[in-house]
Design a protein around this motif. Sequence first.
Motif, short mmCIF file in Angstrom:
data_model
loop_
_atom_site.label_atom_id
_atom_site.label_comp_id
_atom_site.label_asym_id
_atom_site.label_seq_id
_atom_site.Cartn_x
_atom_site.Cartn_y
_atom_site.Cartn_z
N SER A 277 -3.33 48.23 29.21
CA SER A 277 -4.57 48.21 28.42
C SER A 277 -5.80 48.22 29.32
CB SER A 277 -4.60 46.98 27.51
OG SER A 277 -4.72 45.79 28.27
N THR A 278 -5.67 47.70 30.54
CA THR A 278 -6.79 47.75 31.49
C THR A 278 -7.04 49.19 31.94
OG1 THR A 278 -6.29 45.51 32.27
CG2 THR A 278 -7.63 46.90 33.71
N LEU A 279 -5.99 49.93 32.17
CA LEU A 279 -6.12 51.34 32.52
C LEU A 279 -6.64 52.15 31.33
CD1 LEU A 279 -2.82 52.05 34.48
CD2 LEU A 279 -5.09 51.72 35.45
N ASP A 280 -6.09 51.87 30.17
CA ASP A 280 -6.46 52.49 28.90
C ASP A 280 -6.66 54.01 29.01
OD1 ASP A 280 -6.88 52.43 26.22
OD2 ASP A 280 -8.99 51.82 26.32
N PRO A 281 -5.61 54.76 29.35
CA PRO A 281 -5.74 56.21 29.50
C PRO A 281 -5.96 56.90 28.16
CG PRO A 281 -3.44 55.59 29.58
CD PRO A 281 -4.22 54.31 29.56
N ASP A 282 -6.58 58.06 28.21
CA ASP A 282 -6.79 58.85 26.99
C ASP A 282 -5.48 59.48 26.50
OD1 ASP A 282 -9.86 58.91 26.62
OD2 ASP A 282 -9.56 59.40 28.75
N THR A 306 2.31 45.16 18.42
CA THR A 306 1.34 44.20 18.95
C THR A 306 -0.09 44.73 18.79
OG1 THR A 306 1.36 45.11 21.17
CG2 THR A 306 3.03 43.45 20.65
N ALA A 307 -1.03 43.79 18.76
CA ALA A 307 -2.45 44.15 18.62
C ALA A 307 -2.95 44.88 19.86
CB ALA A 307 -3.27 42.89 18.36
N VAL A 308 -2.45 44.48 21.03
CA VAL A 308 -2.89 45.12 22.28
C VAL A 308 -2.52 46.59 22.28
CG1 VAL A 308 -2.66 45.12 24.79
CG2 VAL A 308 -2.73 42.95 23.56
N TRP A 309 -1.30 46.89 21.86
CA TRP A 309 -0.84 48.27 21.80
C TRP A 309 -1.68 49.11 20.84
CZ3 TRP A 309 2.23 51.58 24.30
CH2 TRP A 309 2.67 52.73 23.65
N SER A 310 -1.95 48.57 19.69
CA SER A 310 -2.68 49.32 18.66
C SER A 310 -4.11 49.63 19.07
CB SER A 310 -2.67 48.55 17.34
OG SER A 310 -3.36 47.31 17.47
N LYS A 311 -4.66 48.89 20.03
CA LYS A 311 -6.04 49.11 20.47
C LYS A 311 -6.17 50.12 21.61
CE LYS A 311 -7.70 44.53 19.08
NZ LYS A 311 -8.25 43.23 19.55
N LEU A 312 -5.05 50.57 22.17
CA LEU A 312 -5.11 51.57 23.23
C LEU A 312 -5.71 52.87 22.70
CD1 LEU A 312 -1.60 51.18 24.93
CD2 LEU A 312 -3.78 50.36 25.81
N LYS A 313 -6.57 53.50 23.49
CA LYS A 313 -7.20 54.76 23.07
C LYS A 313 -6.14 55.82 22.75
CE LYS A 313 -9.87 55.21 26.68
NZ LYS A 313 -10.87 55.78 27.64
N SER A 314 -5.12 55.89 23.57
CA SER A 314 -4.09 56.91 23.36
C SER A 314 -3.34 56.67 22.05
CB SER A 314 -3.10 56.90 24.53
OG SER A 314 -2.53 55.61 24.71
N VAL A 315 -3.16 55.41 21.68
CA VAL A 315 -2.47 55.09 20.43
C VAL A 315 -3.38 55.41 19.24
CG1 VAL A 315 -1.42 53.25 19.05
CG2 VAL A 315 -1.04 53.33 21.54
N ARG A 316 -4.64 55.00 19.32
CA ARG A 316 -5.58 55.22 18.21
C ARG A 316 -5.78 56.71 17.93
NH1 ARG A 316 -9.10 51.80 21.04
NH2 ARG A 316 -10.64 53.51 21.10
N ASN A 317 -5.76 57.52 19.00
CA ASN A 317 -6.01 58.95 18.85
C ASN A 317 -4.74 59.79 18.74
OD1 ASN A 317 -8.85 58.62 19.01
ND2 ASN A 317 -8.70 58.47 21.25
N ASN A 318 -3.60 59.10 18.63
CA ASN A 318 -2.31 59.79 18.52
C ASN A 318 -2.04 60.68 19.73
OD1 ASN A 318 0.11 60.29 17.13
ND2 ASN A 318 -0.70 62.15 16.21
N HIS A 319 -2.34 60.14 20.89
CA HIS A 319 -2.12 60.85 22.15
C HIS A 319 -1.05 60.17 23.01
CE1 HIS A 319 -6.37 62.87 22.00
NE2 HIS A 319 -5.48 63.45 21.21
N VAL A 320 -0.01 59.68 22.35
CA VAL A 320 1.13 59.09 23.05
C VAL A 320 2.31 60.05 22.90
CG1 VAL A 320 2.72 57.14 23.20
CG2 VAL A 320 0.32 56.74 22.61
N TYR A 321 2.95 60.41 24.01
CA TYR A 321 3.98 61.44 24.01
C TYR A 321 5.27 60.90 24.62
CZ TYR A 321 -0.60 63.68 24.08
OH TYR A 321 -1.92 63.99 23.85
N SER A 322 6.37 61.08 23.92
CA SER A 322 7.67 60.66 24.42
C SER A 322 8.35 61.81 25.15
CB SER A 322 8.57 60.20 23.26
OG SER A 322 7.99 59.08 22.61
N ILE A 323 8.84 61.55 26.35
CA ILE A 323 9.55 62.56 27.13
C ILE A 323 10.78 61.92 27.77
CG2 ILE A 323 7.54 64.01 27.64
CD1 ILE A 323 7.29 62.58 30.33
#
Length: 348
Positions: A277-282, A306-323
């Motif tokens: 969350s400190t890095l908070d990548p896009d 968790t609340a911390v996860w839901s506040k990540l920019k990548s999570v909020r903007n649907n920019h999380v990718y599984s590989i």
Amino acid sequence: MRNRISSFAALTAILCLVLLIGACSGTTSSTNNPAQHNDNTQSAHTGEQRQETGQSEEAVPASKFPRTIKDANGEVTIEEEPERIAVVHWGYADSLLLFDLKSVALALPFTEKQSVLHTESYKPYVDKLEELVIVGENTTVNLEALLAYEPDLIIAGNSVNKEITGELSRIATTVVIDEEETNVWNDWPSLVTKFGEILGQEDMAERYIAEFREKVQDAKEKLAGLEGTVAFVQVREKEVWLQGTDYLKTYYDGLGLKAPDADIMKEGAQITLEGLSTLDPDHLFLGYFNYSDKSIPALTDEWNDTAVWSKLKSVRNNHVYSINGELALGYGPIGQTYGVESVLEALK
């Protein structure tokens, strides 16, 4: 007088007979000798064949073996083209499978069940083999299985396989690669080039490297307009590892991706959700090591609610990718080819 004429006539007859016999003998030598006739015909026919196929004696390629290879311990001569090849360094399997081979024995990073051998990315390379044998996991080599495989050639590393080099050389001709000079962890093209030299398949090595670099350049051009930072994490059962820019040069330097501005990004490190969350990548890539086997847990499963996860920019903007982390976050050509294609598909 009559006696002289008779004698002269007799002499003339004898001379004519001698000349006639000589002429017949000469004719037989030049035209009626079956063996010589067949030889001449065969030579002419061979010449015609060469002209028809465009071949000449000079055009016949020289044998690629025997060949002498420089390795970590000096020089090794491979007398004949090997048909059964064993690679006992667990980091070399990815690079070896690129080549035109029929039978290989491999040491894998994990168990065969956990390995990437059964993925779609590996399928074209595995399916072309007539025989694939597993002879080790990580740094442990099963010498009994290796001996039973009866390799013509063994390829090892001077660090990973240091303790068993002597035993390997007693089983078969062994090439020990210098792991500093040919650094598989950070420069797989150098290893692929070395394999091409060992196997007499230099052209194939050059072609694959060139095609990969072209693929990376093409992806870089397509991602040139991407905004924001990108982070990759390796997701294990009980830990998550941030992948550093020094390790993922193919993605950061090759594709032109921008990393979060933090000292930890250079070499990477084990990371917590709070650290992430400190890095908070896009954009966030989750490289799962249970991608092919969901029976193995993943630590990030505990983060999702968790609340911390839901506040990540990548999570909020649907920019999380599984590989597939074993492939994309690995160090070999097959895995990184999958990675480049997956990153491009996610970000374009």
